[in-house]
Each structure stands twice: as C-alpha cells, then as structure tokens.
Design a protein around this motif. Structure first.
Motif, PDB file in Angstrom:
ATOM      1  N   LEU A 102       0.822  -1.203   0.000  1.00  0.00           N
ATOM      2  CA  LEU A 102       0.000   0.000   0.000  1.00  0.00           C
ATOM      3  C   LEU A 102       0.858   1.256   0.000  1.00  0.00           C
ATOM      4  O   LEU A 102       0.543   2.237  -0.681  1.00  0.00           O
ATOM      5  N   TYR A 103       1.951   1.213   0.760  1.00  0.00           N
ATOM      6  CA  TYR A 103       2.830   2.390   0.796  1.00  0.00           C
ATOM      7  C   TYR A 103       3.499   2.610  -0.558  1.00  0.00           C
ATOM      8  O   TYR A 103       3.629   3.748  -1.024  1.00  0.00           O
ATOM      9  N   ALA A 104       3.928   1.510  -1.188  1.00  0.00           N
ATOM     10  CA  ALA A 104       4.600   1.642  -2.486  1.00  0.00           C
ATOM     11  C   ALA A 104       3.668   2.201  -3.549  1.00  0.00           C
ATOM     12  O   ALA A 104       4.104   2.892  -4.471  1.00  0.00           O
ATOM     13  N   GLY A 105       2.380   1.912  -3.420  1.00  0.00           N
ATOM     14  CA  GLY A 105       1.430   2.385  -4.423  1.00  0.00           C
ATOM     15  C   GLY A 105       0.768   3.697  -4.084  1.00  0.00           C
ATOM     16  O   GLY A 105      -0.114   4.152  -4.820  1.00  0.00           O
ATOM     17  N   SER A 106       1.164   4.334  -2.987  1.00  0.00           N
ATOM     18  CA  SER A 106       0.537   5.588  -2.583  1.00  0.00           C
ATOM     19  C   SER A 106       1.276   6.774  -3.190  1.00  0.00           C
ATOM     20  O   SER A 106       2.395   6.640  -3.676  1.00  0.00           O
ATOM     21  N   GLY A 107       0.638   7.923  -3.121  1.00  0.00           N
ATOM     22  CA  GLY A 107       1.283   9.161  -3.560  1.00  0.00           C
ATOM     23  C   GLY A 107       1.097   9.491  -5.024  1.00  0.00           C
ATOM     24  O   GLY A 107       1.600  10.509  -5.490  1.00  0.00           O
ATOM     25  N   ASP A 108       0.373   8.669  -5.785  1.00  0.00           N
ATOM     26  CA  ASP A 108       0.146   8.967  -7.196  1.00  0.00           C
ATOM     27  C   ASP A 108      -1.051   9.894  -7.353  1.00  0.00           C
ATOM     28  O   ASP A 108      -1.957   9.947  -6.515  1.00  0.00           O
ATOM     29  N   VAL A 109      -1.061  10.628  -8.464  1.00  0.00           N
ATOM     30  CA  VAL A 109      -2.156  11.531  -8.777  1.00  0.00           C
ATOM     31  C   VAL A 109      -3.006  10.913  -9.871  1.00  0.00           C
ATOM     32  O   VAL A 109      -2.501  10.571 -10.942  1.00  0.00           O
ATOM     33  N   VAL A 110      -4.291  10.755  -9.593  1.00  0.00           N
ATOM     34  CA  VAL A 110      -5.235  10.268 -10.596  1.00  0.00           C
ATOM     35  C   VAL A 110      -5.861  11.472 -11.266  1.00  0.00           C
ATOM     36  O   VAL A 110      -6.527  12.287 -10.612  1.00  0.00           O
ATOM     37  N   ALA A 111      -5.624  11.622 -12.569  1.00  0.00           N
ATOM     38  CA  ALA A 111      -6.048  12.839 -13.266  1.00  0.00           C
ATOM     39  C   ALA A 111      -7.020  12.506 -14.384  1.00  0.00           C
ATOM     40  O   ALA A 111      -6.871  11.501 -15.084  1.00  0.00           O
ATOM     41  N   SER A 112      -8.016  13.356 -14.506  1.00  0.00           N
ATOM     42  CA  SER A 112      -8.939  13.300 -15.636  1.00  0.00           C
ATOM     43  C   SER A 112      -8.903  14.666 -16.312  1.00  0.00           C
ATOM     44  O   SER A 112      -9.839  15.466 -16.237  1.00  0.00           O
ATOM     45  N   THR A 113      -7.755  14.937 -16.935  1.00  0.00           N
ATOM     46  CA  THR A 113      -7.524  16.246 -17.551  1.00  0.00           C
ATOM     47  C   THR A 113      -6.741  16.035 -18.831  1.00  0.00           C
ATOM     48  O   THR A 113      -6.477  14.913 -19.248  1.00  0.00           O
ATOM     49  N   GLY A 114      -6.309  17.136 -19.411  1.00  0.00           N
ATOM     50  CA  GLY A 114      -5.411  17.050 -20.564  1.00  0.00           C
ATOM     51  C   GLY A 114      -6.007  17.703 -21.781  1.00  0.00           C
ATOM     52  O   GLY A 114      -7.230  17.735 -21.974  1.00  0.00           O
ATOM     53  N   GLY A 115      -5.151  18.220 -22.607  1.00  0.00           N
ATOM     54  CA  GLY A 115      -5.579  18.877 -23.831  1.00  0.00           C
ATOM     55  C   GLY A 115      -4.382  19.363 -24.611  1.00  0.00           C
ATOM     56  O   GLY A 115      -3.257  19.349 -24.130  1.00  0.00           O
ATOM     57  N   GLU A 116      -4.617  19.768 -25.848  1.00  0.00           N
ATOM     58  CA  GLU A 116      -3.530  20.254 -26.677  1.00  0.00           C
ATOM     59  C   GLU A 116      -3.090  21.639 -26.208  1.00  0.00           C
ATOM     60  O   GLU A 116      -3.883  22.427 -25.707  1.00  0.00           O
ATOM     61  N   THR A 117      -1.805  21.907 -26.372  1.00  0.00           N
ATOM     62  CA  THR A 117      -1.249  23.199 -25.924  1.00  0.00           C
ATOM     63  C   THR A 117      -0.599  23.914 -27.097  1.00  0.00           C
ATOM     64  O   THR A 117       0.516  24.399 -27.003  1.00  0.00           O
ATOM     65  N   THR A 139       2.805  26.417 -19.412  1.00  0.00           N
ATOM     66  CA  THR A 139       3.676  25.900 -20.477  1.00  0.00           C
ATOM     67  C   THR A 139       2.879  25.792 -21.776  1.00  0.00           C
ATOM     68  O   THR A 139       1.645  25.828 -21.783  1.00  0.00           O
ATOM     69  N   GLN A 140       3.624  25.615 -22.868  1.00  0.00           N
ATOM     70  CA  GLN A 140       3.026  25.381 -24.180  1.00  0.00           C
ATOM     71  C   GLN A 140       3.939  24.482 -24.990  1.00  0.00           C
ATOM     72  O   GLN A 140       5.091  24.217 -24.612  1.00  0.00           O
ATOM     73  N   GLY A 141       3.414  24.012 -26.127  1.00  0.00           N
ATOM     74  CA  GLY A 141       4.202  23.200 -27.027  1.00  0.00           C
ATOM     75  C   GLY A 141       5.124  24.051 -27.888  1.00  0.00           C
ATOM     76  O   GLY A 141       5.254  25.268 -27.703  1.00  0.00           O
ATOM     77  N   GLU A 142       5.756  23.408 -28.866  1.00  0.00           N
ATOM     78  CA  GLU A 142       6.733  24.105 -29.708  1.00  0.00           C
ATOM     79  C   GLU A 142       6.097  25.219 -30.523  1.00  0.00           C
ATOM     80  O   GLU A 142       6.735  26.235 -30.797  1.00  0.00           O
ATOM     81  N   GLY A 151       3.566  27.072 -29.649  1.00  0.00           N
ATOM     82  CA  GLY A 151       2.788  27.963 -28.807  1.00  0.00           C
ATOM     83  C   GLY A 151       3.131  29.416 -29.078  1.00  0.00           C
ATOM     84  O   GLY A 151       4.258  29.757 -29.460  1.00  0.00           O
ATOM     85  N   THR A 152       2.160  30.292 -28.870  1.00  0.00           N
ATOM     86  CA  THR A 152       2.359  31.720 -29.127  1.00  0.00           C
ATOM     87  C   THR A 152       2.390  32.545 -27.845  1.00  0.00           C
ATOM     88  O   THR A 152       2.552  33.769 -27.916  1.00  0.00           O
ATOM     89  N   VAL A 153       2.227  31.897 -26.690  1.00  0.00           N
ATOM     90  CA  VAL A 153       2.171  32.632 -25.427  1.00  0.00           C
ATOM     91  C   VAL A 153       3.475  32.482 -24.651  1.00  0.00           C
ATOM     92  O   VAL A 153       4.035  33.451 -24.137  1.00  0.00           O
ATOM     93  N   THR A 154       3.981  31.270 -24.550  1.00  0.00           N
ATOM     94  CA  THR A 154       5.228  31.015 -23.826  1.00  0.00           C
ATOM     95  C   THR A 154       5.868  29.732 -24.350  1.00  0.00           C
ATOM     96  O   THR A 154       5.173  28.840 -24.834  1.00  0.00           O
ATOM     97  N   ASN A 155       7.172  29.659 -24.255  1.00  0.00           N
ATOM     98  CA  ASN A 155       7.872  28.430 -24.623  1.00  0.00           C
ATOM     99  C   ASN A 155       8.242  27.611 -23.390  1.00  0.00           C
ATOM    100  O   ASN A 155       9.026  26.669 -23.482  1.00  0.00           O
ATOM    101  N   GLY A 156       7.713  27.999 -22.245  1.00  0.00           N
ATOM    102  CA  GLY A 156       8.004  27.295 -20.996  1.00  0.00           C
ATOM    103  C   GLY A 156       9.125  27.913 -20.211  1.00  0.00           C
ATOM    104  O   GLY A 156       9.261  27.656 -19.008  1.00  0.00           O
ATOM    105  N   LEU A 157       9.947  28.718 -20.883  1.00  0.00           N
ATOM    106  CA  LEU A 157      11.066  29.395 -20.210  1.00  0.00           C
ATOM    107  C   LEU A 157      10.810  30.883 -20.038  1.00  0.00           C
ATOM    108  O   LEU A 157      11.061  31.444 -18.972  1.00  0.00           O
ATOM    109  N   VAL A 158      10.333  31.523 -21.102  1.00  0.00           N
ATOM    110  CA  VAL A 158      10.040  32.960 -21.052  1.00  0.00           C
ATOM    111  C   VAL A 158       8.663  33.204 -21.655  1.00  0.00           C
ATOM    112  O   VAL A 158       8.125  32.367 -22.389  1.00  0.00           O
ATOM    113  N   ALA A 159       8.090  34.353 -21.336  1.00  0.00           N
ATOM    114  CA  ALA A 159       6.805  34.744 -21.914  1.00  0.00           C
ATOM    115  C   ALA A 159       7.039  35.359 -23.292  1.00  0.00           C
ATOM    116  O   ALA A 159       7.883  36.247 -23.455  1.00  0.00           O
TER     117      ALA A 159
END
Length: 288
Positions: A33-48, A76-79, A81-89
């Motif tokens: 149980l300890y080894a399997g704890s701490g994970d995040v179950v997510a129902s999200t996601g989309g194109e960036t 963040t955004q993908g390659e 992206g027009t808003v940010t490259n993940g490093l700078v705005a």
C-alpha cells in the motif's frame, strides 16, 4: 493411543506457522500500500498549441491541520505555442487561480522568465475524521491577457497535473471546461491506504495493551498467580506509554478526534481498571 500426544505437539507448530503467515501477509499488505501511494489520478489534458496554455500542476504539501493544499503551477506550451515556450513569456499574459489563501493573479511581461506559482488552496474537510478524512476544493484556473481595451480576457487553458503526488495522500484531479477559456479544477485529497493501514495497526496494538493488563490483573485477583508488586510498575508503564503511542499516529490527528472517543479514552480507562484490580488483589493478600 499415540495419536493424542502427536496431535498436541502439532498444535503449537500449526499456530506458529499460521502466525508467521498472517504476519507476512500483513507486512506485505502495508508495504504494498505504501509503495502504491502518492500517485495523482487525473482526468484532464488537452492540446497546448497556438493560444492554448497548459497549467502544469505539481502538489507540494498537504496540511490537514489548516486545510491548506499547496501546489506549484507553471504555464507551459508546445513548440508552436504563441504565449510562452516554458522558459520565457512570448507576450504579456497572466494566470488566475481561485479558492486560494493569498494573491490569486500572477502576471508575466513580454520576455519575463516563467517562474513557478506557489499557492495554497483552501480545502473543505475535517481532520477530526482521521484517518478517513477527505478534503475537496473546486478552483477556477485560467490563463488570461489584456485586449486592446485593457480588459482581461481568458485564453484557452488546460490543466496537466504531475503524476507523482505527496507520500501518504491519494490525490484526484478532474478538469471541467466552463467555456471562454475558463477551467474548473476539482481536487480531492484523501489519506492513502498505507496511512490508514498504519493507523489501524497502531490502534490495534493500543487495544491489545489494556487487554493484556486486564488478563494479568484478573488472574492475580482470582489467586491463580502470585501477587508480585513489580507487575504494578509494568502496568503503570503501559499507562504512560499510551499517550506517546497515540501521538505517533501518522498525520498527527488533533486531540478530540473520533478515535479518542472510540478507542483512546477506553484504552486509558481499561488500563486504570487493571491497576485498580491488581491493587485490590494486593490488598486482599494481606501482610507477608
């Protein structure tokens, strides 16, 4: 005629093997149980791509005492992206997060470094229900920018939680688009199965202690064992050991939680009852 002695010799061996198997199963269950704890179950996601901004959400800390869930958010955004490259705005924009303690809006200017946004969400839950306490919050998260008139307009936004969460906690994140770039993020935090199992094991040990004390006290009172005053010291030590054992429970449930009324109070009462019974047996023995 010889089946009787053989059967009596096999019983202790059978009990020993059964005890070892049960202990090994319990040990493996808690570790698993300890080894399997701490994970995040997510129902999200989309194109960036384009103007769509992904808010990378990383759980940092859960403080059940103050109902605060600290997270780190990085836009963040993908390659393409027009808003940010993940490093700078790449152009001025901001990030809005609701249901937080403190500032809710963070702004980035053109060319600014994208620094993580650390914020504490105010959760709804009660630690008094430990270890089955659960905490939930709905937060509105969105990236936004100013239009030509200076009004803030939401950008298309999605949330991407980290896969690894906080040890000892199970975290579920669900994204619900509200339209016009707004995203409702429902976060549920509950103690992991390993924490619950650890707490139950400690509470079980806490119950076993007064049971042993009562057995010894009653046997001595009935005259089936001699009255040894040193045993009284052992019983007193068990009484004073209960509070440190209770404070060792994971998550530090506050005094007055339901476990105090259902278990701890009666453990202390049983230990005192054992002491009283033993003293009565000592007084009945009379002078030596």
């Amino acid at each position: 005629m010889s089946s009787g002695p053989r059967s009596s010799r096999r019983r202790p061996i059978l009990w020993s093997v059964t005890s070892i198997v049960l202990f090994a199963a319990l040990y493996a269950t808690v570790v698993g149980l300890y080894a399997g704890s701490g994970d995040v179950v997510a129902s999200t996601g989309g194109e960036t791509s384009g103007d769509t901004v992904a808010l990378s959400l990383t759980p940092e800390k859960m403080d059940a005492t103050t109902n605060r869930f600290t997270v780190s958010i990085v836009p963040t955004q993908g390659e393409d992206g027009t808003v940010t490259n993940g490093l700078v705005a790449l152009r001025p924009f901001g990030v809005l997060v609701s249901a937080v303690a403190g500032s809710t809006a963070t702004e980035y200017g053109d060319g600014d470094l994208i620094s993580p946004i650390q914020t504490s969400l105010v959760m709804d839950g009660e630690i008094e229900n430990w270890p089955f306490d659960r905490y939930a919050v709905r937060s509105i998260m969105t990236a936004l920018e100013d239009d030509a008139n200076g009004d803030s307009m939401p950008l298309p936004t999605t949330v991407q939680p980290a896969k690894r969460g906080i040890p000892g906690w199970d975290i579920a994140v669900t994204e619900t688009p509200l339209g016009e770039g707004l995203v409702a993020v429902d976060i549920t935090v509950a103690r992991s199965g390993s924490t619950i199992a650890f707490g139950i094991v400690l509470l079980t040990l806490m119950v076993i202690i007064p049971a042993l004390v009562l057995v010894v006290a009653i046997v001595v009172l009935r005259g089936r064992r001699k009255v040894e005053v040193t045993t009284l010291g052992w019983m007193g030590a068990m009484l004073f050991a209960t509070i440190p054992l209770r404070n060792f429970l994971p998550g530090s449930p506050p005094i007055g939680s339901w476990i105090d009324y259902l278990i701890v109070l009666w453990v202390l009462a049983a230990l005192v009852a054992g002491l009283v019974i033993f003293v009565v047996a000592w007084l009945r023995r009379g002078p030596v």
